[in-house]
Design a protein around this motif. Structure first.
Motif, PDB file in Angstrom:
ATOM      1  N   MET A   1       0.830  -1.207   0.000  1.00  0.00           N
ATOM      2  CA  MET A   1       0.000   0.000   0.000  1.00  0.00           C
ATOM      3  C   MET A   1       0.866   1.260   0.000  1.00  0.00           C
ATOM      4  N   GLU A   2       1.934   1.235   0.795  1.00  0.00           N
ATOM      5  CA  GLU A   2       2.847   2.382   0.833  1.00  0.00           C
ATOM      6  C   GLU A   2       3.489   2.606  -0.533  1.00  0.00           C
ATOM      7  N   LYS A   3       3.963   1.535  -1.143  1.00  0.00           N
ATOM      8  CA  LYS A   3       4.626   1.647  -2.442  1.00  0.00           C
ATOM      9  C   LYS A   3       3.645   2.166  -3.491  1.00  0.00           C
ATOM     10  N   LEU A   4       2.417   1.680  -3.447  1.00  0.00           N
ATOM     11  CA  LEU A   4       1.402   2.145  -4.392  1.00  0.00           C
ATOM     12  C   LEU A   4       1.150   3.639  -4.205  1.00  0.00           C
ATOM     13  N   PHE A   5       1.037   4.071  -2.958  1.00  0.00           N
ATOM     14  CA  PHE A   5       0.804   5.491  -2.656  1.00  0.00           C
ATOM     15  C   PHE A   5       1.920   6.362  -3.230  1.00  0.00           C
ATOM     16  N   ILE A   6       3.172   5.973  -2.981  1.00  0.00           N
ATOM     17  CA  ILE A   6       4.317   6.774  -3.434  1.00  0.00           C
ATOM     18  C   ILE A   6       4.410   6.780  -4.959  1.00  0.00           C
ATOM     19  N   ILE A   7       4.197   5.611  -5.581  1.00  0.00           N
ATOM     20  CA  ILE A   7       4.270   5.534  -7.046  1.00  0.00           C
ATOM     21  C   ILE A   7       3.205   6.424  -7.686  1.00  0.00           C
ATOM     22  N   VAL A   8       1.986   6.392  -7.139  1.00  0.00           N
ATOM     23  CA  VAL A   8       0.917   7.242  -7.677  1.00  0.00           C
ATOM     24  C   VAL A   8       1.296   8.718  -7.534  1.00  0.00           C
ATOM     25  N   CYS A   9       1.821   9.098  -6.350  1.00  0.00           N
ATOM     26  CA  CYS A   9       2.214  10.492  -6.118  1.00  0.00           C
ATOM     27  C   CYS A   9       3.281  10.943  -7.109  1.00  0.00           C
ATOM     28  N   ILE A  10       4.283  10.107  -7.310  1.00  0.00           N
ATOM     29  CA  ILE A  10       5.383  10.471  -8.213  1.00  0.00           C
ATOM     30  C   ILE A  10       4.909  10.521  -9.659  1.00  0.00           C
ATOM     31  N   CYS A  11       4.090   9.558 -10.055  1.00  0.00           N
ATOM     32  CA  CYS A  11       3.571   9.558 -11.430  1.00  0.00           C
ATOM     33  C   CYS A  11       2.743  10.817 -11.697  1.00  0.00           C
ATOM     34  N   VAL A  12       1.894  11.182 -10.739  1.00  0.00           N
ATOM     35  CA  VAL A  12       1.081  12.391 -10.892  1.00  0.00           C
ATOM     36  C   VAL A  12       1.972  13.622 -10.997  1.00  0.00           C
ATOM     37  N   ALA A  13       2.968  13.724 -10.096  1.00  0.00           N
ATOM     38  CA  ALA A  13       3.841  14.898 -10.070  1.00  0.00           C
ATOM     39  C   ALA A  13       4.654  15.023 -11.358  1.00  0.00           C
ATOM     40  N   VAL A  14       5.232  13.920 -11.801  1.00  0.00           N
ATOM     41  CA  VAL A  14       6.073  13.956 -12.998  1.00  0.00           C
ATOM     42  C   VAL A  14       5.222  14.217 -14.244  1.00  0.00           C
ATOM     43  N   PHE A  15       4.108  13.493 -14.378  1.00  0.00           N
ATOM     44  CA  PHE A  15       3.232  13.672 -15.537  1.00  0.00           C
ATOM     45  C   PHE A  15       2.723  15.113 -15.626  1.00  0.00           C
ATOM     46  N   GLU A  16       2.303  15.645 -14.467  1.00  0.00           N
ATOM     47  CA  GLU A  16       1.757  17.001 -14.436  1.00  0.00           C
ATOM     48  C   GLU A  16       2.832  18.042 -14.757  1.00  0.00           C
ATOM     49  N   SER A  17       4.035  17.826 -14.234  1.00  0.00           N
ATOM     50  CA  SER A  17       5.121  18.769 -14.483  1.00  0.00           C
ATOM     51  C   SER A  17       5.519  18.783 -15.958  1.00  0.00           C
ATOM     52  N   ILE A  18       5.591  17.601 -16.564  1.00  0.00           N
ATOM     53  CA  ILE A  18       5.916  17.533 -17.998  1.00  0.00           C
ATOM     54  C   ILE A  18       4.799  18.173 -18.812  1.00  0.00           C
ATOM     55  N   GLY A  19       3.571  17.887 -18.452  1.00  0.00           N
ATOM     56  CA  GLY A  19       2.433  18.459 -19.164  1.00  0.00           C
ATOM     57  C   GLY A  19       2.380  19.970 -19.062  1.00  0.00           C
ATOM     58  N   ALA A  20       2.684  20.499 -17.881  1.00  0.00           N
ATOM     59  CA  ALA A  20       2.670  21.954 -17.686  1.00  0.00           C
ATOM     60  C   ALA A  20       3.705  22.631 -18.569  1.00  0.00           C
ATOM     61  N   ARG A  21       4.873  22.015 -18.669  1.00  0.00           N
ATOM     62  CA  ARG A  21       5.932  22.586 -19.510  1.00  0.00           C
ATOM     63  C   ARG A  21       5.569  22.505 -20.993  1.00  0.00           C
ATOM     64  N   ALA A  22       4.976  21.386 -21.380  1.00  0.00           N
ATOM     65  CA  ALA A  22       4.678  21.172 -22.795  1.00  0.00           C
ATOM     66  C   ALA A  22       3.519  22.037 -23.282  1.00  0.00           C
ATOM     67  N   VAL A  23       2.485  22.158 -22.448  1.00  0.00           N
ATOM     68  CA  VAL A  23       1.261  22.819 -22.897  1.00  0.00           C
ATOM     69  C   VAL A  23       1.255  24.318 -22.584  1.00  0.00           C
ATOM     70  N   ALA A  24       1.630  24.660 -21.354  1.00  0.00           N
ATOM     71  CA  ALA A  24       1.438  26.042 -20.915  1.00  0.00           C
ATOM     72  C   ALA A  24       2.685  26.905 -21.003  1.00  0.00           C
ATOM     73  N   PHE A  25       3.819  26.351 -20.684  1.00  0.00           N
ATOM     74  CA  PHE A  25       4.989  27.195 -20.501  1.00  0.00           C
ATOM     75  C   PHE A  25       6.121  26.906 -21.486  1.00  0.00           C
ATOM     76  N   GLY A  26       6.059  25.821 -22.224  1.00  0.00           N
ATOM     77  CA  GLY A  26       7.196  25.420 -23.046  1.00  0.00           C
ATOM     78  C   GLY A  26       8.172  24.616 -22.209  1.00  0.00           C
ATOM     79  N   PHE A  27       9.076  23.911 -22.863  1.00  0.00           N
ATOM     80  CA  PHE A  27       9.994  23.023 -22.152  1.00  0.00           C
ATOM     81  C   PHE A  27      11.135  23.829 -21.535  1.00  0.00           C
ATOM     82  N   SER A  28      10.900  24.289 -20.339  1.00  0.00           N
ATOM     83  CA  SER A  28      11.918  25.014 -19.582  1.00  0.00           C
ATOM     84  C   SER A  28      12.207  24.217 -18.313  1.00  0.00           C
TER      85      SER A  28
END
Length: 271
Positions: A1-28
């Protein structure tokens, strides 16, 4: 359960950060992105609490926590939120204090005493944690205190139940500013405006019970991480109102933290 929680958190953070750079701000490499920074800070806080805990002795688990810390720290730093940085440092302090390691505890106490006796050093540390800020912008929450005052004025018309969940910003935007405003960037002010005194009291009660439960069980596996992440969320509450306005990634991560706490309270612990 702990591993699942951390993996979900990291996947959300990384996916969202890449998406924000690609869509809104450019790859910076560095962008100002509050949800990504806050999600990274929460994940880092849980991992650092458990990594420093004297209950964390499994080699594979330690390696997983360390890798997760590094990834979440990169996301947090590159998202340039001063509030997330400060809340992560606060969580690190809690982890050092309650780690069960006498040396780390003395280190934390020594750092705290040094900061207490040197106010100028505290100001320098604030400037380091919050690059690009001034003490005036920090004290006024980058001008958000003006928004908070308007929320208080409007909520005085309906103090007990507020204006409806996540509605207060729209109400003051229409009446005072002539345009839609963003959320209050404060859980407490936003909750007061949205759900009034009743909702704010229930919210504070939840935070108190959740924190106290983690504190009482901090010697058990998993709970020091929950305590650190909860403190991180509370400190960050005046930087991003992730429970009082629009739902975002950090809202999901916080709900996951609450579910994790419930899960831990219903399993048997073995020495």
């Amino acid at each position: 359960m702990e591993k699942l929680f951390i993996i979900v958190c990291i996947c959300v953070a990384v996916f969202e950060s890449i998406g924000a750079r690609a869509v809104a701000f450019g790859f910076s490499p560095f962008i100002h992105f509050l949800p990504g920074a806050s999600t990274g800070a929460l994940t880092f806080s849980y991992c650092v609490g458990e990594y420093l805990s004297n209950k964390c002795k499994d080699r594979d688990r330690r390696g997983f926590l360390m890798a997760s810390m590094i990834i979440s720290l990169i996301v947090m730093i590159t998202s340039t939120s001063s509030g997330a940085n400060a809340s992560a440092v606060g969580a690190l302090g809690i982890a050092l204090l309650f780690s069960g390691n006498l040396f780390l505890s003395f280190v934390f106490i020594g750092i705290s005493l040094t900061l207490y006796l040197n106010p100028n050093l505290v100001e320098s540390l604030m400037m380091w944690l919050m690059p690009g800020k001034t003490m005036e912008s920090i004290n006024t929450a980058s001008g958000r205190t003006v928004l908070w005052e308007l929320i208080k004025i409007k909520t005085a018309e309906r103090p007990l139940i507020g204006w409806g969940f996540a509605c207060i910003e729209r109400a003051i935007g229409t009446e005072f500013l002539g345009e839609t405003t963003s959320d209050a960037h404060s859980n407490f002010v936003g909750m007061y405006g949205s759900l009034g005194i009743i909702g704010l009291l229930l919210f504070v009660f939840h935070l108190g019970v959740h924190t106290l439960n983690a504190f009482k069980n901090r010697v058990k596996l998993g709970y020091l991480g929950i305590l650190c992440a909860t403190i991180c969320a509370i400190v960050n509450s005046y930087s991003y109102g992730f429970l009082s306005g629009k739902t975002c990634s950090i809202t999901i991560v916080y709900f996951g933290l609450v579910v994790l706490s419930y899960y831990y309270s219903n399993i048997k612990y073995y020495e």
